[in-house]
Design a protein around this motif. Structure first.
Motif, PDB file in Angstrom:
ATOM      1  N   HIS A 170      -3.532  -3.480  -0.389  1.00 36.85           N
ATOM      2  CA  HIS A 170      -3.738  -3.483  -1.836  1.00 36.85           C
ATOM      3  C   HIS A 170      -3.247  -2.163  -2.438  1.00 36.85           C
ATOM      4  O   HIS A 170      -2.500  -2.149  -3.429  1.00 36.85           O
ATOM      5  N   GLU A 174      -0.345  -1.038  -5.183  1.00 39.54           N
ATOM      6  CA  GLU A 174      -0.612  -0.228  -6.376  1.00 39.54           C
ATOM      7  C   GLU A 174       0.327   0.976  -6.442  1.00 39.54           C
ATOM      8  O   GLU A 174       0.814   1.344  -7.516  1.00 39.54           O
ATOM      9  N   LYS A 177       3.715  -0.215  -7.646  1.00 44.52           N
ATOM     10  CA  LYS A 177       3.716  -0.455  -9.087  1.00 44.52           C
ATOM     11  C   LYS A 177       3.772   0.860  -9.866  1.00 44.52           C
ATOM     12  O   LYS A 177       4.485   0.971 -10.870  1.00 44.52           O
ATOM     13  N   HIS A 186      -2.220  -8.511  -8.716  1.00 42.63           N
ATOM     14  CA  HIS A 186      -2.728  -8.460  -7.342  1.00 42.63           C
ATOM     15  C   HIS A 186      -3.608  -9.676  -7.060  1.00 42.63           C
ATOM     16  O   HIS A 186      -4.530  -9.990  -7.820  1.00 42.63           O
ATOM     17  N   ALA A 329      -4.192   6.133  -9.047  1.00 40.80           N
ATOM     18  CA  ALA A 329      -3.900   4.750  -9.389  1.00 40.80           C
ATOM     19  C   ALA A 329      -4.877   4.184 -10.417  1.00 40.80           C
ATOM     20  O   ALA A 329      -4.573   3.185 -11.072  1.00 40.80           O
ATOM     21  N   VAL A 331      -7.747   2.784  -9.813  1.00 40.99           N
ATOM     22  CA  VAL A 331      -8.320   1.521  -9.339  1.00 40.99           C
ATOM     23  C   VAL A 331      -9.777   1.749  -8.940  1.00 40.99           C
ATOM     24  O   VAL A 331     -10.084   2.646  -8.158  1.00 40.99           O
TER      25      VAL A 331
END
Length: 334
Positions: A170, A174, A177, A186, A329, A331
């Motif tokens: 994952h 990221e 991207k 995703h 990121a 996230v």
């Protein structure tokens, strides 16, 4: 009572007094005396499961007791890892730890992790592997640069699959991207097997996976490899360029797999397990098996092996590194 009787009593009394002190060490020296459970925090058929089964087979041969696999997938590896973190620290419940639940998740689930780094004791690193970025054969791209160009020309149309939210796969997506300035949606799965099936079928266009679990599909042409995420090419797929060669040096990620035990596991048990893993990764047959899958040796010690102390230091550095990447990121997972 004769002097011989008194002497005999002193010997027996001394042995009785010494026995409680000696028994723990004796018990640890005999470890393992029964089967050991090796928890895999991901579904069967993924790289974690493949690595665990290779290791379990060799640990059985070396230590004389079965090492049975217990798959406990979910929450990016957190569910299975928490099972081990809360298990009795007797050496009979171990964890096949990964970069995800062993490092990345501490940043992704900040403040909500069910266990802490100090709840698990390092035993040994087994292997490191590249991540591969690949696409379904129906997608008209053959290089990473072409994928980026396609994503920019078709904003919001591409899905990128991984074996779970918060995994290194994952986070590799990221990073791609971020570095390429593209958007892809995703799609997390509960393991590599379901994700690969969807990319092969074309229902998900792009995938990221650890090389051992996808390499068969890449070699057979069911999927098209665009890049590997290590600094150098892998001998297992020498024709596939690195992300740096493809123009995206910031997309570098090496997944890893090793063994941890519950904190408080006696040091003699950790040392015996660590020595066994170190010997296993140096076996020519095991090394060849790992290399065929695209894996690399642990290389934590000067002789290319591993120790509990070296693995513990490595984990600390990985937690710091991936915490910074997660922040960059942006996230976060609930």
């Amino acid at each position: 009572m004769t002097s011989n009787d008194r002497f005999g009593r002193r010997i027996v009394l001394g042995a009785l007094l010494a026995a409680p002190l000696a028994s723990p060490a004796l018990a640890q020296g005999q470890y393992p005396m029964r089967p050991v459970r090796l928890v895999v925090p991901f579904a069967p058929a993924g790289t974690t499961d493949i690595a665990a089964r290779i290791l379990a087979e060799r640990l059985h041969a070396r230590l004389g007791q079965p090492f049975t696999i217990d798959n406990r997938p979910g929450a990016g590896g957190n569910i299975g890892s928490d099972v081990v973190a809360k298990a009795d620290p007797d050496g009979y419940t171990l964890l096949m730890q990964t970069i995800s639940s062993g490092a990345i998740n501490y940043g992704l689930y900040a403040g909500r992790m069910p266990y802490k780094p100090e709840d698990l004791a390092a035993v040994g690193l087994m292997l490191r592997v590249p991540n591969a970025i690949f696409v379904t054969n129906a997608l008209p791209v053959n290089t990473l640069a072409e994928l980026v160009a396609y994503a920019k020309a078709n904003p919001g149309k591409l899905n990128i699959g991984s074996s779970g939210a918060g995994t290194s796969l994952h986070m590799t997506g990221e990073l791609l991207k971020l570095e390429a300035g593209i958007e892809m949606t995703h799609i997390p799965f509960r393991g590599a097997g379901p994700m690969l099936a969807e990319v092969i079928a074309g229902r998900v266009e792009v995938g990221v996976d650890n090389l051992p679990s996808v390499i068969g599909h890449l070699r057979d042409g069911r999927l098209r490899a665009l890049a590997v995420t290590t600094a150098t090419r892998t001998p297992a797929l020498p024709e596939v360029p690195t992300t740096a060669e493809a123009g995206f040096p910031g997309v570098e990620a090496t997944a890893w797999f090793g063994v941890q035990a519950p904190a408080g596991t006696p040091r003699p048990i950790l040392d015996r397990l660590g020595a066994a893993i170190d010997a296993i990764v140096k076996e020519p047959a095991t090394a060849a098996r790992i290399a065929e899958l695209g894996g690399m040796p642990p290389a934590l010690t000067p002789d290319g092996g591993t120790t509990p102390a070296a693995f513990a230091s490595f984990i600390r550095s990985e937690i710091t590194k991936w915490g910074e990447i997660v922040n960059r990121a942006g996230v976060k997972l609930e």
